[in-house]
Structures are given as C-alpha cells and as structure tokens.
Motif scaffolding. Structure first.
Motif, PDB file in Angstrom:
ATOM      1  N   LYS A 179      45.910  46.209  41.185  1.00 13.98           N
ATOM      2  CA  LYS A 179      44.705  46.341  41.998  1.00 13.98           C
ATOM      3  C   LYS A 179      43.905  45.037  42.001  1.00 13.98           C
ATOM      4  N   GLY A 180      43.861  44.390  40.833  1.00 12.70           N
ATOM      5  CA  GLY A 180      43.159  43.114  40.749  1.00 12.70           C
ATOM      6  C   GLY A 180      43.812  42.046  41.606  1.00 12.70           C
ATOM      7  N   GLN A 181      45.157  42.017  41.598  1.00 16.24           N
ATOM      8  CA  GLN A 181      45.883  41.049  42.419  1.00 16.24           C
ATOM      9  C   GLN A 181      45.676  41.314  43.906  1.00 16.24           C
ATOM     10  N   GLN A 182      45.523  42.561  44.255  1.00 10.57           N
ATOM     11  CA  GLN A 182      45.270  42.912  45.651  1.00 10.57           C
ATOM     12  C   GLN A 182      43.876  42.453  46.092  1.00 10.57           C
ATOM     13  N   LEU A 183      42.921  42.555  45.198  1.00 11.31           N
ATOM     14  CA  LEU A 183      41.533  42.250  45.523  1.00 11.31           C
ATOM     15  C   LEU A 183      41.216  40.755  45.441  1.00 11.31           C
ATOM     16  N   ALA A 184      41.819  40.070  44.483  1.00 12.96           N
ATOM     17  CA  ALA A 184      41.420  38.696  44.180  1.00 12.96           C
ATOM     18  C   ALA A 184      41.527  37.735  45.364  1.00 12.96           C
ATOM     19  N   PRO A 185      42.616  37.687  46.142  1.00 15.84           N
ATOM     20  CA  PRO A 185      42.699  36.703  47.235  1.00 15.84           C
ATOM     21  C   PRO A 185      41.578  36.844  48.265  1.00 15.84           C
ATOM     22  N   ALA A 186      41.264  38.109  48.624  1.00 13.02           N
ATOM     23  CA  ALA A 186      40.207  38.319  49.615  1.00 13.02           C
ATOM     24  C   ALA A 186      38.849  37.888  49.076  1.00 13.02           C
TER      25      ALA A 186
END
Length: 311
Positions: free
Chosen positions: A68-75
């Motif tokens: 979930k963190g990897q999904q959120l971090a780029p944005a």
C-alpha cells in the motif's frame, strides 16, 4: 448526483510520509523536517489509521514500504515535487524583481542616474520604480522598500538615514547678474518660488531674519524640488532646494547659491522596508548598495569643500 469528494488526510502527516518514503528512514525524515523521530512515528501511525492499512514495515534499523505504501508513495512524491517547483518558481520571481516606491525628486535627481550601477552589480535583480508623494503602506502593498522623507520613526519598518534634509536658496545666475546680494533679505527683492513652503521661514530664521512674511506673494507652488529647481534655472525666481539633489547644476553654474547657509528641518531621506523582510537577499543588496552610494557622495562633497576652502 455528484460524487462526494473525499477529505484529504492532514497535510502534516502526508508531508512526513513523503519524506520517510523518500529516505526509507524515519530518522533521516526527522532530520530533514526538524522533528523528533517519535513525532515522525506518530504522524505515520495517524496516517496509517486514516488509510486503514500499514504503509511501512518496521524493522530494527530501517523501514520499508508496504505494498500500500509503494502504491501511495509515487503519487505523493510527484505532488510534493510539483509544490516544490511551484514555490521555487514564485520565490525566484519574487527575489528577481525589486519594487521601490520613492519621491519624485529623489528618483529623478539622484536614484535613476545611479541605478545602472546597481544593475551592473546585480544583473539578476530587475528594479521597478514607482514615484509617489504619498506614503505607501509597505506591509499592505507589493512594494519591497521605499524612500521616505521624515524623522525615521515608522512602526514596523527598518529605517536607514540616507541624507539629512538641508536646504538653501538658489537661482539662475542671470537673475542676479546685475544685482548685489550681501544680506539674506536681498533675496526678497526677487520672485520667490513656492513662497508658502514653511522651510522659507526656517531658512530666514536661521539666517537671523525671523520675521519674514511671504504670505502676500503669489503662491506659485510647484510641489516638488525637482520642478522648483527647474523653475529657478529658467530664471523664474529663487527656489529653496537641497543641494544634494542638484550637484551637477551647481557645479556647472546653472544654479548659484548666494549664501553658504544650509538650514536643517530635523528630517531626512530614509530607505525603509518591513522588519519582517530584512533578511530578503534583494532588499539587503539594495540597502547596502544605496548606503554605499550615499557615503561615496558624502566623501566627494567633503573633498570638494576642502579644495574650495584651500583655494
């Protein structure tokens, strides 16, 4: 039916997440943000509670992003990069343009002829000049600094004295070519420019003539020294001016000063700016430059008077 807009999490927590995700470290994020590691951990936990899922895997000496963190971090990183770029652009624009409000005579007779020196030293700073005889409230305007006339006491402003307000009568040499001026009262035989100016009485009083009455003279007031000096050069009468603004005209003989007496009003010309902006690089640059220019003019004037005294 419009789709409801979901509320964003607290920006403080999002900011901490962005730094921690970028560094893969709570410790380095805390150092960057000037926070304690415990405060960083608290903000991350608050964000995880809001999202409803862990964003980091905590290990003894490091942290890594969860799925979930990897999904959120780029944005989040992209959004903060855009914010950084926007603020950097505004800051660059703000620091590259210096806006100055000043008085007419100071601008035309002193500042504008020297402004090229400042721009040579600081080519990355564009200077925009606005001329006004009205006092502009710097804290409520986009002006960075001002040149004001007064006693130097303005609440909330840093003030540096540029030049005292000294004044003396001057005229065209043609006006007095066939006249003999031996006493200050001899000036009264000629037209007076802006006779309602209270500084006329102050000058005559300093010259030992306290009871001069100019009230019956035509009140041909011109408003600013720049125009009064021009009228004097045109032979229209005596004008009361500050020699600081007319050195070339006096040196070239376009204006003559029959009496050496310079009266003072207790006022002066000041460069002022809000105290909260005193660390602004462009304001510091202009302040230091203009004070240096004034000091240079004072030194030249001192040397000139010394040469005349020995002649």
């Amino acid at each position: 039916m419009p789709k409801p807009v979901s509320r964003l999490p607290p920006m403080s927590a999002v900011r901490v997440f962005e730094a921690a995700a970028r560094h893969q470290s709570f410790t380095r994020a805390a150092e960057e943000l000037g926070m304690t590691q415990a405060a960083v951990s608290y903000q991350i936990r608050m964000l995880e509670d809001r999202v409803g899922a862990p964003l980091f895997v905590r290990m003894p000496r490091q942290v890594t992003l969860t799925t979930k963190g990897q999904q959120l971090a780029p944005a989040v990183t992209e959004a903060f990069d855009a914010l950084r770029a926007a603020f950097a652009g505004v800051e660059e624009m703000v620091q590259s343009v210096l806006t100055v409000t000043t008085l007419s005579t100071f601008a035309s007779n002193w500042l504008i002829p020297r402004l090229g020196r400042f721009q040579h030293l600081f080519p990355h700073i564009a200077v925009q000049i606005s001329v006004s005889e009205q006092v502009v409230e710097l804290g409520q305007s986009e002006f960075d600094l001002a040149i004001r006339s007064g006693q130097g006491t303005w609440p909330g402003l840093e003030a540096h004295l540029l030049v005292p307000n000294r004044f003396t009568p001057v005229c065209s040499p043609d006006l007095i070519r066939d006249a003999e001026l031996t006493e200050p009262t001899d000036i009264l035989k000629f037209p007076i420019i802006s006779p309602s100016d209270p500084w006329w009485k102050e000058w005559f009083s300093a010259a030992g003539v306290p009871e001069v009455d100019l009230s019956r003279r035509p009140d041909n007031s011109l408003g600013v020294q720049q125009f009064e000096g021009m009228a004097a050069m045109a032979g229209q009468g005596f004008a009361l001016i500050n020699p600081f603004f007319f050195p070339d005209d006096l040196a070239a003989g376009r204006l003559v000063q029959p009496f050496d007496l310079l009266a003072e009003s207790g006022r002066g010309y000041w460069v002022v700016y809000p105290k909260g902006r005193r660390r602004s690089p462009k304001i510091e640059a202009f302040r230091d430059w203009i004070l240096s220019e004034v000091a240079g003019d004072a030194e030249k004037d001192f040397l000139t008077r010394g040469i005349k005294a020995r002649a």
